[in-house]
Motif scaffolding. Structure first.
Motif, PDB file in Angstrom:
ATOM      1  N   GLY A  97       0.727  -1.179   0.233  1.00  0.00           N
ATOM      2  CA  GLY A  97      -0.142   0.060   0.086  1.00  0.00           C
ATOM      3  C   GLY A  97       0.711   1.184   0.061  1.00  0.00           C
ATOM      4  N   CYS A  98       0.234   2.168   0.931  1.00  0.00           N
ATOM      5  CA  CYS A  98       0.731   3.658   0.762  1.00  0.00           C
ATOM      6  C   CYS A  98       2.046   3.803   1.553  1.00  0.00           C
ATOM      7  CB  CYS A  98      -0.150   4.709   0.951  1.00  0.00           C
ATOM      8  SG  CYS A  98      -0.949   4.325   2.849  1.00  0.00           S
ATOM      9  N   ASN A 130       1.568   2.346   4.956  1.00  0.00           N
ATOM     10  CA  ASN A 130       1.442   0.903   4.938  1.00  0.00           C
ATOM     11  C   ASN A 130       3.150   0.489   4.839  1.00  0.00           C
ATOM     12  OD1 ASN A 130       1.385  -1.877   2.902  1.00  0.00           O
ATOM     13  ND2 ASN A 130      -0.292  -1.867   4.316  1.00  0.00           N
ATOM     14  N   THR A 173      -1.006  -5.827   3.593  1.00  0.00           N
ATOM     15  CA  THR A 173      -2.046  -5.593   2.480  1.00  0.00           C
ATOM     16  C   THR A 173      -2.796  -4.175   2.428  1.00  0.00           C
ATOM     17  OG1 THR A 173      -3.717  -6.471   3.713  1.00  0.00           O
ATOM     18  CG2 THR A 173      -2.670  -8.000   2.688  1.00  0.00           C
ATOM     19  N   CYS A 174      -3.282  -3.799   1.398  1.00  0.00           N
ATOM     20  CA  CYS A 174      -3.790  -2.652   0.916  1.00  0.00           C
ATOM     21  C   CYS A 174      -5.127  -2.858   0.221  1.00  0.00           C
ATOM     22  CB  CYS A 174      -3.064  -1.773   0.158  1.00  0.00           C
ATOM     23  SG  CYS A 174      -3.790  -0.199  -0.634  1.00  0.00           S
ATOM     24  N   THR A 175      -6.262  -2.080   0.568  1.00  0.00           N
ATOM     25  CA  THR A 175      -7.380  -2.341   0.118  1.00  0.00           C
ATOM     26  C   THR A 175      -8.107  -1.129  -0.603  1.00  0.00           C
ATOM     27  OG1 THR A 175      -9.548  -3.456   0.520  1.00  0.00           O
ATOM     28  CG2 THR A 175      -8.654  -1.980   2.139  1.00  0.00           C
ATOM     29  N   VAL A 176      -7.459  -0.155  -0.684  1.00  0.00           N
ATOM     30  CA  VAL A 176      -8.058   1.205  -1.114  1.00  0.00           C
ATOM     31  C   VAL A 176      -8.466   1.013  -2.683  1.00  0.00           C
ATOM     32  CG1 VAL A 176      -6.302   2.134  -2.389  1.00  0.00           C
ATOM     33  CG2 VAL A 176      -7.495   3.649  -1.279  1.00  0.00           C
ATOM     34  N   CYS A 227      -4.484  -3.260   5.966  1.00  0.00           N
ATOM     35  CA  CYS A 227      -5.727  -2.697   5.782  1.00  0.00           C
ATOM     36  C   CYS A 227      -6.901  -3.707   5.080  1.00  0.00           C
ATOM     37  CB  CYS A 227      -5.969  -1.595   4.820  1.00  0.00           C
ATOM     38  SG  CYS A 227      -4.873  -0.234   5.534  1.00  0.00           S
ATOM     39  N   VAL A 250     -10.702   3.776   3.583  1.00  0.00           N
ATOM     40  CA  VAL A 250      -9.776   3.935   4.398  1.00  0.00           C
ATOM     41  C   VAL A 250     -10.246   4.229   5.926  1.00  0.00           C
ATOM     42  CG1 VAL A 250      -7.750   5.457   5.314  1.00  0.00           C
ATOM     43  CG2 VAL A 250      -7.751   4.714   2.838  1.00  0.00           C
ATOM     44  N   ARG A 253      -9.116   2.040   8.903  1.00  0.00           N
ATOM     45  CA  ARG A 253      -7.707   2.469   9.770  1.00  0.00           C
ATOM     46  C   ARG A 253      -8.542   3.251  10.934  1.00  0.00           C
ATOM     47  NH1 ARG A 253      -2.088   1.990   9.234  1.00  0.00           N
ATOM     48  NH2 ARG A 253      -1.875   0.774   7.234  1.00  0.00           N
ATOM     49  N   GLN A 295      -3.192  10.522   7.134  1.00  0.00           N
ATOM     50  CA  GLN A 295      -4.083  10.809   5.874  1.00  0.00           C
ATOM     51  C   GLN A 295      -4.776  12.002   5.629  1.00  0.00           C
ATOM     52  OE1 GLN A 295      -4.609   8.589   3.808  1.00  0.00           O
ATOM     53  NE2 GLN A 295      -4.197   6.599   4.938  1.00  0.00           N
TER      54      GLN A 295
HETATM   55 FE1  F3S Z   1      -2.805   2.910   2.676  1.00  0.00          FE
HETATM   56 FE2  F3S Z   1      -4.213   1.130   1.405  1.00  0.00          FE
HETATM   57 FE3  F3S Z   1      -4.440   1.155   3.770  1.00  0.00          FE
HETATM   58  S1  F3S Z   1      -3.729   3.169   0.552  1.00  0.00           S
HETATM   59  S2  F3S Z   1      -4.038   3.154   4.290  1.00  0.00           S
HETATM   60  S3  F3S Z   1      -2.590   0.624   2.784  1.00  0.00           S
HETATM   61  S4  F3S Z   1      -5.959   0.837   2.384  1.00  0.00           S
END
Ligand code: F3S
Ligand code: SAH
Ligand code: SF4
Length: 483
Positions: free
Chosen positions: A57-58, A61, A92-95, A127, A212, A216, A247
């Protein structure tokens, strides 16, 4: 079956009710216990145990991954670049949906690797794990996953890992809300000379498309003293550039016991000796104060770069997105910033194909892009995230229309970005050298204060230093320079 690992028995469990209640002491206690087990296994195997933490992710992350790596190093594991390791942890990321898909795809591969190496441990966190249906799916279809935890209890990693090692059973520990911010846990930086620094966690904005805030939790600011102490330590350790992370950094400090603005935090950070560059991410336009613009202008270490997500140029859509600004307010804000900081570099995030987006709405987005003249922009195709208000809308945009708009936007962004970049050609500017060039021997790669990439010939010893470079040639997205 391959038996290449020391078998841990219940009798190995040394955590007999004596674990400290307090954090972070409790986690250091568990790190020590994991370390004993790791050492036993290493003896048995005659080789070190390795780990790999993969970031999906970001920047936040990525920062979390550094903390997870810090814990594993403290437990005696050795870091490995690839995923053929004894412990693999996916952060992981879920955006957007494709972030989820990437995790499932990679997990499939990892599962087949584990068939041949049954001793390996696979963990999932981040996430995606805050979504119940995801955890259900993992339980049913990816039974080889050994442990799962979420974003709110990431500080408990050592404890969770210990539990998995001792019980030899899958551990799932995901909680709905964050109860505390735990300071002073280990962290292992990816770069020696730059580092992200969390200043707040969570988000209260509930933009209609965004997941998010659900994964989060609510906004929590770190204590300014803890932030400054961390930055001082980083500076003492040779770090030159820091990126303050949140954020919505512009609402920093609102719910602290002694409230403090982000502008004032920036002024404090600017005083830390040894730090030479300060960046921050992300700034929500609705909360960007005049005082912050002032602070950016007066603090000599703050890079003249602002990431100011637009999302859409259409006032109608912005209202629907719950962004709390309209097209005119955004443009006025940009004008104000440009006036106070003439060499400001502006970057943004834009979503194409938000439900109900008309051609007219899209043209408004293009119009803002042209008026602002961003240095660069991250453009995203709207992705439906279940649980968010926008996902319930029936007027989702057909794929072909979205793709056509996306291509037009990308072209505009790239053309204008290249034009903007061209303007710096010939100037001599400071560059923080980050790495050897991947493609050409003898070259190194670094970044300008505005975050643009520069390649130039230099000795590798300049990596981690800020040097003056003349920008000889602009290649659109990057420059070729001369030291
Ligand atoms: Fe970042 Fe993805 Fe979570 S953009 S805050 S890692 S949903
Ligand atoms: N807090 C930051 C952004 C975090 S998410 C802010 O408010 O600017 C990073 C970017 O992902 C967002 O700026 C947005 O452009 C994009 N994004 C978020 N949700 C999305 C979705 N459902 N579909 C497509 N892009 C999305
Ligand atoms: Fe998502 Fe909006 Fe929060 Fe950014 S400010 S994380 S886009 S809800």
């Amino acid at each position: 079956m391959e038996m290449d690992r020391y078998e841990i028995k219940e009798s190995d469990n040394r955590a007999n009710g004596s674990a400290p209640e307090q954090e972070p002491e409790r986690q250091y206690y568990y790190m020590a216990l994991v370390k004993e087990l790791v050492q036993k296994q290493e003896k048995e195997l005659g080789r070190p145990l390795t780990f790999c933490v993969t970031t999906f992710g970001c920047q936040m992350n990525a920062k979390d991954s550094e903390k997870l790596a810090g814990v594993l190093l403290s437990c005696g594991y050795q870091e490995k670049e690839d995923e053929e390791a004894d412990l693999v942890l996916y952060n992981t990321c879920t955006v957007r949906e494709n972030a989820d898909n990437k995790v499932y795809g990679r997990l499939g591969y990892l599962g087949s690797y584990k068939k041949k190496h049954p001793h390996m441990l696979i963990g999932l966190c981040g996430c995606m794990m805050q979504e119940e249906p995801v955890v259900e799916k993992i339980k049913q279809s990816y039974s080889f996953v050994d442990f799962i935890f979420g974003t709110h209890n990431i500080y408990k990693f050592a404890e969770i890992l210990y539990k998995r090692l001792i019980t030899e059973k899958r551990v799932i520990d995901v909680v709905k809300e964050a109860d505390k911010i735990v300071e002073e846990l280990p962290s292992s930086r990816k770069y020696s000379f730059k580092s992200g620094v969390n200043i707040m966690f969570g988000c209260n904005n509930f933009c209609s498309y965004c997941i998010v805030p659900y994964v989060r939790g609510r906004e929590r600011s770190r204590n300014p003293k803890d932030i400054i102490r961390e930055i001082e330590k980083l500076a003492a350790d040779g770090v030159k550039e820091i990126m303050l992370l949140g954020q919505n950094v512009n609402s920093y400090g609102k719910n602290l016991e002694d409230p403090m603005t982000f502008a004032d935090l920036l002024r404090e950070v600017n005083k830390v000796e040894g730090i030479q560059r300060i960046r921050f991410m992300t700034s929500h336009p609705k909360d960007l104060s005049d005082d912050l613009i002032q602070a950016m202008a007066e603090c000599d270490k703050v890079c003249h770069h602002l990431h100011l997500p637009l999302q859409s140029g259409s006032s109608r859509l912005l209202k629907d997105m719950n962004r709390h600004y309209d097209k005119e307010q955004y443009l006025a804000l940009v004008e104000k910033i440009k006036k106070a900081i003439p060499d400001i570099s502006l970057t943004t995030d834009i979503i194409v194909g938000y439900p109900g987006e008309t051609e007219e709405d899209f043209l408004d987005t293009l119009d803002v892009v042209e008026k602002v003249g961003y240095d660069s922009a991250y453009t995203f195709i709207y992705s439906k995230r279940s649980g968010t208000p926008a996902a319930k809308r029936e007027d989702q945009i057909p794929e072909d229309v979205v793709h056509d708009r996306f291509d037009r936007l990308l072209k505009t962004v790239q053309t204008l970005g290249a034009k903007k970049a061209e303007q710096l050609t010939g100037q001599r500017l400071p560059v923080l050298v980050e790495s050897l060039n991947d493609h050409e021997e003898g070259l190194v790669t670094g970044r300008l204060a505005n975050n643009s990439v520069v390649h130039f010939a230099a000795d590798p010893s300049v990596i981690g230093q800020i040097v003056d470079v003349t920008l000889k040639e602009c290649k659109g997205f990057y420059y070729l320079g001369e030291m």
